[in-house]
Design a protein around this motif. Structure first.
Motif, PDB file in Angstrom:
ATOM      1  N   UNK A 209       4.220   2.391  10.735  1.00 48.92           N
ATOM      2  CA  UNK A 209       4.729   1.208  10.623  1.00 48.92           C
ATOM      3  C   UNK A 209       3.961   0.541   9.174  1.00 48.92           C
ATOM      4  N   UNK A 210       2.658   0.890   9.066  1.00 51.26           N
ATOM      5  CA  UNK A 210       1.813   0.399   8.038  1.00 51.26           C
ATOM      6  C   UNK A 210       1.557   0.907   6.789  1.00 51.26           C
ATOM      7  N   UNK A 211       2.076   2.377   6.530  1.00 57.72           N
ATOM      8  CA  UNK A 211       1.903   2.894   5.585  1.00 57.72           C
ATOM      9  C   UNK A 211       3.070   3.481   4.986  1.00 57.72           C
ATOM     10  N   UNK A 212       2.892   2.873   3.587  1.00 60.93           N
ATOM     11  CA  UNK A 212       4.110   3.193   2.560  1.00 60.93           C
ATOM     12  C   UNK A 212       4.101   4.594   2.078  1.00 60.93           C
ATOM     13  N   UNK A 213       5.478   4.946   1.880  1.00 63.28           N
ATOM     14  CA  UNK A 213       5.721   6.266   1.564  1.00 63.28           C
ATOM     15  C   UNK A 213       5.432   6.305   0.176  1.00 63.28           C
ATOM     16  N   UNK A 214       4.684   7.653  -0.333  1.00 63.54           N
ATOM     17  CA  UNK A 214       4.246   7.990  -1.663  1.00 63.54           C
ATOM     18  C   UNK A 214       5.115   9.110  -2.049  1.00 63.54           C
ATOM     19  N   UNK A 215       5.301   9.244  -3.490  1.00 60.70           N
ATOM     20  CA  UNK A 215       6.112  10.347  -3.908  1.00 60.70           C
ATOM     21  C   UNK A 215       5.498  11.733  -3.600  1.00 60.70           C
ATOM     22  N   UNK A 216       6.025  12.685  -2.996  1.00 64.07           N
ATOM     23  CA  UNK A 216       5.402  13.797  -2.716  1.00 64.07           C
ATOM     24  C   UNK A 216       4.878  13.868  -1.338  1.00 64.07           C
ATOM     25  N   UNK A 217       4.636  12.958  -0.667  1.00 60.15           N
ATOM     26  CA  UNK A 217       3.735  12.845   0.468  1.00 60.15           C
ATOM     27  C   UNK A 217       4.613  14.002   1.766  1.00 60.15           C
TER      28      UNK A 217
END
Length: 120
Positions: free
Chosen positions: A68-76
């Motif tokens: 709920x607190x972690x933004x998606x980053x590209x390639x995650x």
């Protein structure tokens, strides 16, 4: 905003920038237990960090994080079913049930208990 690509439980997924992992999992139809995230409200870890339920733990690039607190980053690369994730979920859920033994079992809490395999 550009879309970001991630892998969730081995499946490729594309989501808008600014999406957190819990939102991405919902979008993909992947259940991630949670009690303190409500649409339209700031995630509880942002408001009162010590009050977060900490049930939405996932492994993101090998680290346990709150979905709920972690933004998606590209390639995650995200996994919701590792032994570390399920052990932490079970431990955090048991802590909640110990702290609040008389709590009414909400739908969300019942789902989390069932998902974790905890006997009431």
């Amino acid at each position: 905003m550009a879309d970001l690509n991630l892998t969730l439980n081995g499946a490729s997924l594309s989501v808008p920038a600014g999406t957190n992992l819990l939102q991405a999992a919902r979008r993909a139809g992947v259940y991630v237990p949670h009690l303190c995230d409500y649409p339209g409200l700031a995630p509880l870890p942002d408001v009162v960090p010590d009050m977060a339920c900490q049930l939405c733990l996932v492994a993101a690039d090998g680290q346990l994080v709150l979905a709920c607190h972690t933004a998606v980053t590209d390639g995650m690369r995200v996994d919701t079913l590792t032994p570390a994730v399920t052990d932490a979920l079970r431990r955090n859920l048991q802590d909640i049930l110990r702290r609040y033994p008389a709590v009414e079992m909400t739908r969300e809490l019942k789902e989390a208990v069932e998902y974790a395999g905890i006997k009431e």
